[in-house]
Design a protein around this motif. Structure first.
Motif, PDB file in Angstrom:
ATOM      1  N   SER A   1      -3.584   5.586   4.034  1.00 18.88           N
ATOM      2  CA  SER A   1      -4.411   5.389   5.225  1.00 18.88           C
ATOM      3  C   SER A   1      -4.602   3.904   5.520  1.00 18.88           C
ATOM      4  CB  SER A   1      -5.776   6.064   5.035  1.00 18.88           C
ATOM      5  OG  SER A   1      -5.632   7.456   4.837  1.00 18.88           O
TER       6      SER A   1
ATOM      7  N   ASN B   1       0.829  -1.207   0.000  1.00 17.24           N
ATOM      8  CA  ASN B   1       0.000   0.000   0.000  1.00 17.24           C
ATOM      9  C   ASN B   1       0.859   1.252   0.000  1.00 17.24           C
ATOM     10  OD1 ASN B   1      -2.616  -1.545   1.843  1.00 17.24           O
ATOM     11  ND2 ASN B   1      -2.831  -0.608  -0.163  1.00 17.24           N
TER      12      ASN B   1
ATOM     13  N   THR C   1       1.936  10.971   5.805  1.00 15.07           N
ATOM     14  CA  THR C   1       2.069   9.957   6.852  1.00 15.07           C
ATOM     15  C   THR C   1       2.241  10.619   8.213  1.00 15.07           C
ATOM     16  OG1 THR C   1       3.079   8.372   5.313  1.00 15.07           O
ATOM     17  CG2 THR C   1       3.443   8.001   7.668  1.00 15.07           C
TER      18      THR C   1
ATOM     19  N   ASN D   1     -13.132  12.856  13.192  1.00 14.19           N
ATOM     20  CA  ASN D   1     -12.236  12.796  12.030  1.00 14.19           C
ATOM     21  C   ASN D   1     -12.320  11.463  11.303  1.00 14.19           C
ATOM     22  OD1 ASN D   1     -10.631  15.380  12.041  1.00 14.19           O
ATOM     23  ND2 ASN D   1     -10.263  14.727  14.135  1.00 14.19           N
ATOM     24  N   LEU D   2     -12.816  10.425  11.983  1.00 16.06           N
ATOM     25  CA  LEU D   2     -12.932   9.119  11.336  1.00 16.06           C
ATOM     26  C   LEU D   2     -13.984   9.177  10.237  1.00 16.06           C
ATOM     27  CD1 LEU D   2     -12.854   6.670  14.406  1.00 16.06           C
ATOM     28  CD2 LEU D   2     -11.094   6.924  12.652  1.00 16.06           C
TER      29      LEU D   2
ATOM     30  N   THR E   1      -1.082  12.188   9.258  1.00 15.60           N
ATOM     31  CA  THR E   1      -2.078  11.189   9.652  1.00 15.60           C
ATOM     32  C   THR E   1      -1.748  10.589  11.013  1.00 15.60           C
ATOM     33  OG1 THR E   1      -2.488  10.633   7.322  1.00 15.60           O
ATOM     34  CG2 THR E   1      -3.215   9.041   8.969  1.00 15.60           C
TER      35      THR E   1
ATOM     36  N   LEU F   1      -3.939  10.796  14.389  1.00 11.81           N
ATOM     37  CA  LEU F   1      -4.328   9.526  15.004  1.00 11.81           C
ATOM     38  C   LEU F   1      -3.880   9.475  16.462  1.00 11.81           C
ATOM     39  CD1 LEU F   1      -5.673   6.813  14.436  1.00 11.81           C
ATOM     40  CD2 LEU F   1      -3.440   5.928  13.741  1.00 11.81           C
TER      41      LEU F   1
ATOM     42  N   LEU G   1      -3.756   8.813  -1.111  1.00 10.72           N
ATOM     43  CA  LEU G   1      -4.113   9.145   0.269  1.00 10.72           C
ATOM     44  C   LEU G   1      -4.814   7.977   0.953  1.00 10.72           C
ATOM     45  CD1 LEU G   1      -4.345  11.257   2.530  1.00 10.72           C
ATOM     46  CD2 LEU G   1      -6.486  12.028   1.464  1.00 10.72           C
ATOM     47  N   ILE G   2      -5.769   7.354   0.277  1.00 11.37           N
ATOM     48  CA  ILE G   2      -6.499   6.232   0.874  1.00 11.37           C
ATOM     49  C   ILE G   2      -5.588   5.020   1.025  1.00 11.37           C
ATOM     50  CG2 ILE G   2      -8.455   4.665   0.604  1.00 11.37           C
ATOM     51  CD1 ILE G   2      -9.213   7.516   1.324  1.00 11.37           C
TER      52      ILE G   2
ATOM     53  N   ILE H   1      -1.435   2.538   7.131  1.00 17.16           N
ATOM     54  CA  ILE H   1      -1.302   2.956   8.529  1.00 17.16           C
ATOM     55  C   ILE H   1      -2.281   2.209   9.422  1.00 17.16           C
ATOM     56  CG2 ILE H   1      -1.613   4.901  10.111  1.00 17.16           C
ATOM     57  CD1 ILE H   1      -0.563   6.698   7.817  1.00 17.16           C
ATOM     58  N   ILE H   2      -3.544   2.125   8.987  1.00 18.26           N
ATOM     59  CA  ILE H   2      -4.554   1.437   9.789  1.00 18.26           C
ATOM     60  C   ILE H   2      -4.200  -0.032   9.970  1.00 18.26           C
ATOM     61  CG2 ILE H   2      -6.960   0.649   9.771  1.00 18.26           C
ATOM     62  CD1 ILE H   2      -7.659   3.346   8.459  1.00 18.26           C
TER      63      ILE H   2
END
Length: 453
Positions: A390, A108, A339, A358-359, A342, A346, A386-387, A393-394
Motif C-alpha cells: 500500500s 517497498n 496490487t 475504504n481509506l 488495491t 483506488l 500488505l501495508i 502504491i500511495i
C-alpha cells in the motif's frame, strides 16, 4: 489501557520496519549514483538517537515514527561548493534522479514480495471459500451451503481473501460474473452470479451480505465438555454433559450461538441466566462472568468435533506452505493479486464508484498490526506485506510531495527538455500538501467513525 499500548507498540514496529526499508531504498540508490546524503531520518521531530558514518551522513531516530526522509546535498536548498556539485542531487542526470526517487516504492515492493515469500515458507493457516447458508442473489444462482468456490471468472481462488478481491470490483461495476463451485462430493459446476442486479445501496464492506453469501463456520453442539475449576460455571453448579438451551431469552442451537450470547448478555452487568438440560430435565442457573483479556468468561469448554465435522473442517481450512521456489512464485502472484485489487478499488474511489470510507488511518492500522501479531508470525508477515504494498502504491501516486509527484516532474522535464519552473513546483507542492493532508484527515475521520460503530 494495555490494549492501547500494545496497538501503539505494534504500529511503531510495523511502520518502523517499512519506513526504514523505504528510505533505505532512496539512500542506497543515491549513494550508488554518487549523491552525498546529509541525513537519514526515521521519524520526525526531536531526535532520540543520532550517529554519523564514515561518509558523514547523519542517521537519526526521531520522536514521531509516522514517516521518515533522506536529505541529500542539493544547491536548491543550501549553497554547495563548486568542488562538491558533482555530489548534489540536482546536478545528476534525469535518469539518475528518477531512479533515486523511484527506489523507495520499489524497495517497498521488494519488501512485500519478501514478506509473502517468508510467510508461505513458514506456512499460513487460511480459510477456503466454503459457503455457509446462502440467500438472495447467491441462492438464486444455485449456490448452496457446503459449496466450495474454486474460480470466479478467470481468477482461481483458494481463500476468502482471494474470493473477496475477485468479487468486489465486478460488484462495484454491477457486472455479472461466472462462479465455479465444487460440492462435498467433488462435483463441479459453473453458474452466473447476477451482480448487475445489486441495488444502489451496495457497500463494498458488506459484499458477502449484499450478494447473499456467508462464510461456513464449524459449529459444535452446545454441550459442555469441561468446566474450569472455581470458575463462574463451576460455582453455579454446571458440569460436563450439560446442554445449554438458552441464555436469557436467546435460544441456543450451537456453540457459535452460545459464544455470541454470553458477551451480549454480560453487557448489562447483571448475572446471566442459563437454561440447561441435564439427564432429560431442564434447569435454570445464574452466574456472573469474569473478565479475561477484555472478554466475559464463564469457564466452560466445547466438546471435540465428531468425524463428520472434522471432515468439514479439513475441507474448510488449510495451511498454505510451500518450498522456496514455489513459495517465491506464490509471493509474486500474491503481490500482483493484491496490487491489482488495491489499484482497482483506488481507481473506483477516484471515479466515485467505491466509497471513500475504504481509506484507513493510523488507528485502524494500529489495530490491524496488533491483531495480526496476536495471530502469529505468518499473519504479521502478511500484514507487513500488505501495508508495504500500500505504501508503494500511495507513494507512486502523481501527487507533488510524494515520490510519484517528483517522477511526474521528471516526466514533464523529459518531454519539454527543461525542469518545471520553480513557481510551478511551489504551486504543485502546495496543492499536493493540501491533497495529502485532506486524505490523511479523511482517513483519521474514518478511523474514528469505525471506532465508535
Amino acid at each position: 489501557m494495555i490494549d492501547v499500548l500494545s496497538a501503539i507498540f505494534w504500529l511503531v514496529v510495523a511502520l518502523g520496519l517499512l519506513v526504514t526499508f523505504h528510505e533505505y531504498g532512496h539512500y542506497w540508490v543515491a549513494r550508488r549514483c554518487g549523491v552525498r546524503v546529509l541525513r537519514f531520518s526515521i521519524g520526525f521531530g526531536r531526535p532520540l538517537l543520532r550517529w554519523r558514518n564514515k561518509e558523514d551522513t547523519e542517521f537519526v531516530v526521531a520522536a514521531v515514527p509516522l514517516g521518515g526522509y533522506v536529505k541529500m546535498l542539493d544547491d536548491r536548498e543550501t549553497p554547495v561548493p563548486t568542488a562538491e556539485r558533482d555530489q548534489a542531487f540536482n546536478h545528476k542526470s534525469l535518469g539518475q534522479r528518477s531512479a533515486i526517487v523511484a527506489a523507495g516504492p520499489v524497495f517497498n515492493l521488494i519488501f512485500a514480495v519478501a514478506a509473502f515469500w517468508l510467510m508461505f515458507m513458514i506456512g499460513i493457516a487460511d480459510s477456503r471459500p466454503l459457503l455457509g447458508p446462502t440467500t438472495g442473489l447467491a441462492a438464486e444462482a444455485g449456490l448452496e451451503e457446503q459449496d466450495l468456490i474454486v474460480r470466479i471468472d478467470e481468477a482461481k481462488v483458494q481463500t476468502w481473501t482471494h474470493a473477496l478481491l475477485a468479487l468486489i470490483p465486478p460488484a462495484l461495476d454491477r457486472r455479472a460474473v461466472t462462479v465455479e463451485v465444487e460440492d462435498a462430493g467433488g462435483f463441479r459446476q459453473t453458474t452466473e452470479l447476477a451482480l448487475d442486479r445489486l441495488g444502489p445501496d451496495f457497500r463494498e464492506d458488506r459484499t458477502l451480505e449484499s450478494i447473499g453469501l456467508s462464510i461456513w463456520r464449524p459449529d459444535l453442539p452446545p454441550v459442555i465438555d469441561g468446566v474450569t475449576d472455581d470458575g463462574p460455571a463451576a460455582r453455579a453448579g454446571l458440569s460436563a454433559g450439560d446442554r445449554v438451551l438458552a441464555v436469557g431469552d436467546t435460544t441456543i442451537d450451537g456453540w457459535n450461538a452460545l459464544s455470541a450470547a454470553i458477551p451480549a448478555a454480560a453487557g448489562t452487568g447483571a448475572p446471566i441466566e442459563l437454561r440447561i438440560e441435564r439427564d432429560g430435565r431442564e434447569l435454570e442457573v445464574q452466574l456472573q462472568p469474569t473478565m479475561q483479556d477484555g472478554r466475559p468468561i464463564i469457564g466452560i469448554t466445547p466438546p471435540p468435533p465428531d468425524a463428520a465435522l472434522q471432515a468439514d473442517m479439513e475441507r474448510a481450512f488449510a495451511i498454505l506452505r510451500f518450498g522456496p521456489l514455489e513459495g517465491l512464485g506464490r509471493a509474486f502472484n500474491e503481490t500482483w493479486r493484491l496490487t491489482a485489487g488495491t489499484l482497482g478499488i483506488l481507481g473506483r474511489m477516484i471515479t466515485g464508484q467505491a466509497s471513500l470510507a475504504n481509506l484507513s488511518g493510523p488507528i485502524t492500522i494500529a489495530q490491524m498490526a496488533q491483531d495480526s501479531a496476536r495471530l502469529g508470525i505468518s499473519r504479521f508477515l502478511f500484514f507487513l506485506g500488505l501495508i508495504s504494498l500500500s505504501l508503494a502504491i500511495i507513494n507512486l501516486l502523481p501527487i507533488p510531495v510524494l515520490d510519484g509527484g517528483h517522477l511526474l516532474y521528471n516526466l514533464i522535464e523529459a518531454i519539454k527538455g527543461s525542469p518545471v519552473s520553480e513557481r510551478g513546483q511551489v504551486i504543485g507542492q502546495t496543492l499536493g500538501l493540501v491533497a495529502v493532508v485532506g486524505l490523511m484527515s479523511l482517513a483519521v475521520f474514518n478511523d474514528i467513525v469505525r471506532f465508535f460503530q
